[in-house]
Design an enzyme around this catalytic site. Structure first.
Site, PDB file in Angstrom:
ATOM      1  N   ARG A 199      34.258  37.660  43.686  1.00  0.00           N
ATOM      2  CA  ARG A 199      35.426  36.936  43.157  1.00  0.00           C
ATOM      3  C   ARG A 199      36.587  37.157  44.134  1.00  0.00           C
ATOM      4  O   ARG A 199      36.712  38.245  44.699  1.00  0.00           O
ATOM      5  CB  ARG A 199      35.798  37.436  41.743  1.00  0.00           C
ATOM      6  CG  ARG A 199      34.760  37.056  40.685  1.00  0.00           C
ATOM      7  CD  ARG A 199      35.199  37.467  39.295  1.00  0.00           C
ATOM      8  NE  ARG A 199      36.263  36.625  38.781  1.00  0.00           N
ATOM      9  CZ  ARG A 199      36.909  36.867  37.640  1.00  0.00           C
ATOM     10  NH1 ARG A 199      36.618  37.941  36.918  1.00  0.00           N
ATOM     11  NH2 ARG A 199      37.848  36.045  37.216  1.00  0.00           N
TER      12      ARG A 199
ATOM     13  N   ASP B  58      45.867  41.566  39.071  1.00  0.00           N
ATOM     14  CA  ASP B  58      44.650  41.495  39.896  1.00  0.00           C
ATOM     15  C   ASP B  58      44.955  41.774  41.360  1.00  0.00           C
ATOM     16  O   ASP B  58      44.088  42.214  42.112  1.00  0.00           O
ATOM     17  CB  ASP B  58      43.988  40.130  39.750  1.00  0.00           C
ATOM     18  CG  ASP B  58      43.362  40.027  38.375  1.00  0.00           C
ATOM     19  OD1 ASP B  58      44.077  39.646  37.433  1.00  0.00           O
ATOM     20  OD2 ASP B  58      42.182  40.392  38.247  1.00  0.00           O
TER      21      ASP B  58
ATOM     22  N   LYS C  69      46.163  36.948  35.263  1.00  0.00           N
ATOM     23  CA  LYS C  69      45.512  35.843  34.545  1.00  0.00           C
ATOM     24  C   LYS C  69      46.455  34.649  34.367  1.00  0.00           C
ATOM     25  O   LYS C  69      47.645  34.829  34.091  1.00  0.00           O
ATOM     26  CB  LYS C  69      45.031  36.383  33.188  1.00  0.00           C
ATOM     27  CG  LYS C  69      44.297  35.404  32.294  1.00  0.00           C
ATOM     28  CD  LYS C  69      43.135  34.708  32.955  1.00  0.00           C
ATOM     29  CE  LYS C  69      42.120  35.657  33.535  1.00  0.00           C
ATOM     30  NZ  LYS C  69      41.156  34.975  34.446  1.00  0.00           N
TER      31      LYS C  69
HETATM   32  O1  MRU Z   1      39.229  36.884  34.865  1.00  0.00           O
HETATM   33  P1  MRU Z   1      39.415  38.314  34.458  1.00  0.00           P
HETATM   34  O2  MRU Z   1      39.033  38.586  33.047  1.00  0.00           O
HETATM   35  O3  MRU Z   1      38.725  39.259  35.441  1.00  0.00           O
HETATM   36  O4  MRU Z   1      40.972  38.564  34.609  1.00  0.00           O
HETATM   37  C1  MRU Z   1      41.475  39.834  34.293  1.00  0.00           C
HETATM   38  C2  MRU Z   1      42.952  39.914  34.348  1.00  0.00           C
HETATM   39  O5  MRU Z   1      43.637  38.983  34.697  1.00  0.00           O
HETATM   40  C3  MRU Z   1      43.577  41.254  34.026  1.00  0.00           C
HETATM   41  O6  MRU Z   1      44.834  41.087  33.451  1.00  0.00           O
HETATM   42  C4  MRU Z   1      43.732  42.057  35.319  1.00  0.00           C
HETATM   43  O7  MRU Z   1      42.514  42.157  36.002  1.00  0.00           O
HETATM   44  C5  MRU Z   1      44.261  43.401  35.076  1.00  0.00           C
HETATM   45  S1  MRU Z   1      43.004  44.428  34.387  1.00  0.00           S
HETATM   46  C6  MRU Z   1      43.565  45.971  34.219  1.00  0.00           C
END
Ligand code: MRU
Length: 369
Positions: free
Chosen positions: A94, A248, A259
């Protein structure tokens, strides 16, 4: 963390050290299924298809992926070229969460050093486990640091309920223990502070309504699931005291990828004078980037994740189509919140403002990047 009285992590190694076990998060909260990752292909699939998700957990899974690459290498002695190629494949899992490349590089670095195959395997395992335990400790410290913010709001409100809004799942399921955004929430709960969490459902994969609500419920934390568009309304009516989200990838200048929808929460928080904090471990900083909008890659996911909604009906998990069969959909998985909208960062080594200068105060060793 505890689920029905039993301590559980979203990832662990089998007793014979040959299989990486993960909770298949696609099926929560309705099914609790553990998936076995036996090789690099399994690891890539689990990351791409979100059996595991959330920046720190993606990193940890990828770290174990490097170990599995060494463990299952056919040619002995294990060649460094082979390991480097396998690591490249894992890194493509990803694009947005920097923890993925960070963890792979760290484990690879240690694995390339020894000469013999058995030493390489041991080095990969040791480094992967070190990353796991460091992330756990970092999340614990994020909890300790963020607790002060919540305690202060509680004090100012004369111990009335502190309402916290969070987006997506930045809980222990996304990390290993405690979570990032949820770490201060769990810490405040343990201290007996009266808290309530507004949980954004987080379309399209519903990490909020499926995962954050499940985690908080299992822990006994008061919470309410809301639609993604409700946050602004709640803020206008004084029903949110603080927003805490995860990240992220965050640039050295404080721009935050998280997100999709996080940016709109930050805008609404700014307009309503509500503190907007981002909780993250140091592994989520990308020290090479200065401009999040221009430089952070935003993952585009399968449009079918938007077109179809998954739910539980009469004992089975089902998928149903929402828009017209022929309407196209575009699935932007993340957005970037500019530093100017972020009140501060809650990190393992303290709290700072979202400016390069203040971030560098906490990470002086990263100044030269
Ligand atoms: O697509 P995802 O579920 O991997 O996205 C996760 C997020 O956006 C979280 O907020 C982020 O990774 C922080 S996790 C501690």
């Amino acid at each position: 963390m505890k689920v029905d009285g039993k301590h559980i992590r979203p990832i662990w190694l089998s007793q014979d050290l040959k299989v990486v076990k993960v909770i298949d998060q696609r099926l929560l909260p309705h099914r609790f299924v553990v998936a076995d990752l036996k090789n690099v292909d399994d690891v890539i699939k689990a990351i791409k298809e979100t059996y595991v998700r959330g920046a720190p957990l993606i990193g940890v899974t990828a770290a174990y992926g490097v170990y599995l690459a060494a463990l299952n290498a056919k040619d002995k002695p294990i060649s460094n070229d082979f390991l480097i190629k396998e690591c490249k494949r894992i890194k493509f899992g990803r694009p947005t969460a920097i923890n993925l490349a960070w963890a792979v590089d760290k484990v690879l670095h240690e694995t390339l050093k020894p000469e013999t195959s058995s030493e390489k395997i041991k080095a990969a395992l040791n480094e992967a486990e070190r990353i796991v335990e460091t992330e756990v400790e970092n999340c614990r410290k994020i909890g300790e640091n963020g607790l002060n913010l919540i305690a202060e709001i509680s004090r100012k409100k004369g111990n009335q309920t502190v309402n916290i809004l969070t987006h997506c799942n930045a809980g222990w399921l996304a990390c290993v223990e405690y979570g990032t955004a949820t770490a201060p929430i769990y810490a405040a709960f343990e201290k007996g502070i009266d808290i309530h969490v507004w949980v954004d459902e987080t379309r399209p994969l519903n990490q909020g309504s499926r995962l954050t609500a499940w985690e908080l419920g299992k822990h006994g934390v008061k919470h309410t699931v809301i639609v993604d568009n409700a946050g602004g309304h709640l803020m206008q009516h004084g029903m949110v005291d603080i927003v805490i989200v995860g990240s992220d990838r965050t640039t050295r200048t404080g721009d935050v990828a998280n997100k999709i929808g996080t940016y709109l929460k930050a805008l609404a928080a700014m307009d309503n004078n509500i503190p907007f904090y981002v909780a993250l471990p140091s592994s989520t900083f990308d020290w090479d980037l200065k401009d999040g909008l221009k430089e952070i890659p935003i993952e585009m996911r399968d449009p079918d994740e938007i077109r179809y909604v998954q739910g539980f009906d009469r004992g089975a998990i089902k998928s149903v189509l929402i828009p017209p069969e022929t309407s196209p959909a575009a699935n932007f998985a993340f957005d970037v919140t500019p530093a100017r909208l972020v009140t501060g960062f809650i990190i393992e080594n303290g709290i700072c403002r979202a400016t390069e200068q203040d971030i560098m105060r906490l990470f002086p060793e990263s100044k030269s990047h």
